[in-house]
Design an enzyme around this catalytic site. Structure first.
Site, PDB file in Angstrom:
ATOM      1  N   ASP A 185       0.778  -1.176   0.133  1.00  0.00           N
ATOM      2  CA  ASP A 185       0.064   0.087   0.021  1.00  0.00           C
ATOM      3  C   ASP A 185       0.837   1.234  -0.054  1.00  0.00           C
ATOM      4  O   ASP A 185       1.980   1.264   0.457  1.00  0.00           O
ATOM      5  CB  ASP A 185      -1.013   0.041   1.254  1.00  0.00           C
ATOM      6  CG  ASP A 185      -0.057   0.055   2.485  1.00  0.00           C
ATOM      7  OD1 ASP A 185       0.517  -0.854   2.622  1.00  0.00           O
ATOM      8  OD2 ASP A 185      -0.274   0.890   3.287  1.00  0.00           O
ATOM      9  N   GLU A 236      -0.110  -0.611   5.841  1.00  0.00           N
ATOM     10  CA  GLU A 236       1.112  -0.154   6.580  1.00  0.00           C
ATOM     11  C   GLU A 236       0.914   1.183   6.788  1.00  0.00           C
ATOM     12  O   GLU A 236       1.219   1.777   7.828  1.00  0.00           O
ATOM     13  CB  GLU A 236       2.269  -0.477   6.189  1.00  0.00           C
ATOM     14  CG  GLU A 236       3.507  -0.409   6.999  1.00  0.00           C
ATOM     15  CD  GLU A 236       4.054   0.878   7.099  1.00  0.00           C
ATOM     16  OE1 GLU A 236       4.884   1.242   7.881  1.00  0.00           O
ATOM     17  OE2 GLU A 236       3.755   1.592   6.025  1.00  0.00           O
TER      18      GLU A 236
END
Length: 467
Positions: free
Chosen positions: A89, A152
């Site tokens: 991400d 994250e």
């Protein structure tokens, strides 16, 4: 047998870049509006996870998707498990890009794309390190997993889910920071400051103030809309202000409605001094003028307690630890509307000697007399430290010194990496001491030399740890 790890990487450069470009082309910003049970943090992170796992499956590894939030690629045998934890991400792109952030471009021996440095490039380096060890048929006595997360940059629900359903690695590292090593990570806690929507009085009535996309990013852009009885005075002052400060901006008027936009510089929230917070500069400018009700308190609070005070001294929570360094504060999200009133998200990175509750209590004591509310967001993360004499730390530093000729030493940072999820977990590369750090910034890039050198270091280090 002495293995020339650099040569092994040289022979795989083209395929490494091809696989990396596949992942970089995916817009993997979290999108809760499009989230479903099959795509818990949106379609982009899920697509990037699937693509990474497909690469591992193509190459003959054991792969597993864990709840569409995380996954792993596994190699080796043995009871002990080493983890190499990365994420696919990325933070939002923001403004200021000179190229398409999701169409990787190589310029000046650098690959430009969102995620090139944080963390798709380093994660692919970690994967190829494991692949090289497997391809060479080297004997191993432990298992190693390339574990891939999809959240994250937001709430870490990917790893919360993964560790509830899968085996926790005994030791390992996250390729999501700097060399020579990060064996200490500060605690991470966000606090939200809120205020009501009383806008009565004053020569200027606030309509809307907005800035920031994430708590862990310095806001590059800020915008305010208000109705003014002193338009020309403010227009002249704005021109003087931007000439004297490190921001740019625009000023427009429609009747008595003024719109001002400010542009600063984004940076990672763990190092707010590296950016230029457009929101706090704009608030400082507006604080010179007479705004009604709680808007006036809002701008004064930002001016007196937040602007350029990255150590949070004015809030009364400044603290420095001999090993982990000083507490830092990033003001990442700002909003004030006529309907909802105002809010400010303050993200703290704090060393040992401080805890989230003491932060909240002291800031409440400082700010609540102004008529605002202060509340923690979530549980946050406590400080994490692996001693310098731990065999993991010593091995990783030895490998770094071998490949660079530079002395390795322990270091703590304000950023939070997946390394903290393991009791014996650290962060390790992929940026070098002389690298330019563009994480969370426009025109993010990773130097190709750094990418390939990190891959060789990872391969050497992982093999020493699992042989």
């Amino acid at each position: 047998m002495e293995i020339n790890w650099t040569k092994e990487v040289e022979g795989r450069k083209e395929e490494l870049l091809e696989d990396l470009f596949t992942i970089l082309r995916i817009d993997s910003v979290r999108d809760d509006k499009k989230a479903t049970p099959e795509m818990p943090v949106g379609p982009g992170p899920k697509e990037a996870l699937d693509a990474f796992l497909e690469i591992g499956k193509r190459d003959g590894f054991l792969t597993k998707n864990v709840g569409n939030l995380a996954g792993h690629i596994e190699f080796g045998q043995g009871e002990e498990l080493m983890g190499v934890l990365g994420h696919v991400d990325v933070v939002p792109t923001g403004t200021g890009w000179e190229t398409n952030p999701f169409e990787p471009v190589i310029k000046n021996n650098r690959v430009y794309a969102r995620g090139s440095s944080d963390d798709k490039g380093p994660s692919m380096a970690g994967y190829y390190a494991i692949k090289i060890i497997r391809d060479l048929g080297l004997p191993v006595s432990k298992r190693v997993r390339m574990i891939i997360g999809t959240d994250e940059e937001s709430g870490w629900q990917c790893m919360d889910y993964y560790l509830k359903h899968e085996e926790k690695p005994d030791f390992g590292f996250s390729p999501d920071a700097d060399f020579p090593i990060i064996n200490g990570e500060k605690g991470n806690q966000s606090l939200y400051v809120t205020i009501g929507n009383n806008l009565e009085g004053g020569k200027n009535q606030l309509v809307d103030f907005e800035a920031g996309m994430r708590e862990n990013m310095v806001p590059q852009d800020a915008k305010v809309v208000f109705i003014s009885q002193e338009v020309e005075k403010i227009k002249t002052a704005w021109k003087t202000f931007i000439e004297a400060n490190p921001i740019t901006g625009s000023f427009s008027v429609e009747g008595k409605t003024v719109t001002i936009e400010a542009v600063g510089k984004s940076a990672h929230g763990m190092n707010p001094a590296a950016g230029v917070n457009a929101a706090t500069y704009l608030a400082v400018f507006l604080n010179q003028f007479e705004f009604g009700g709680e808007a006036a308190i809002y701008f004064k609070l930002i001016t007196d307690y937040i602007h350029l005070d990255f150590a949070a001294r004015d809030l009364g929570v400044a603290h420095t630890d001999a090993i982990m360094g000083e507490l830092t504060m990033n003001a990442g999200i700002f909003s004030f509307t006529e309907k909802d009133g105002g809010k400010i998200a303050l993200n703290f990175r704090y060393p040992t000697g401080v805890n989230a509750s003491s932060l909240e209590d002291k800031i409440k004591e400082t700010l609540e007399p102004l008529g605002v509310s202060v509340k923690k967001k979530g549980l946050g993360k406590e400080p994490h430290y692996v001693p310098a004499d731990d065999p993991l730390v010593k091995t990783l530093l030895d490998v770094y010194e071998k490949h660079t000729g530079q002395k390795g030493q322990e270091r703590s940072i304000g950023g939070g990496t997946y390394g903290r999820l393991m009791e014996r977990g650290v962060a390790y590369g992929a940026l070098f001491p002389d690298s330019i750090d563009t994480m969370h910034q426009a025109n993010e890039f990773l130097a190709l030399d750094d990418l390939f050198r990190a891959t060789a270091i990872y391969a050497d280090a992982i093999y020493q740890l699992i042989e």
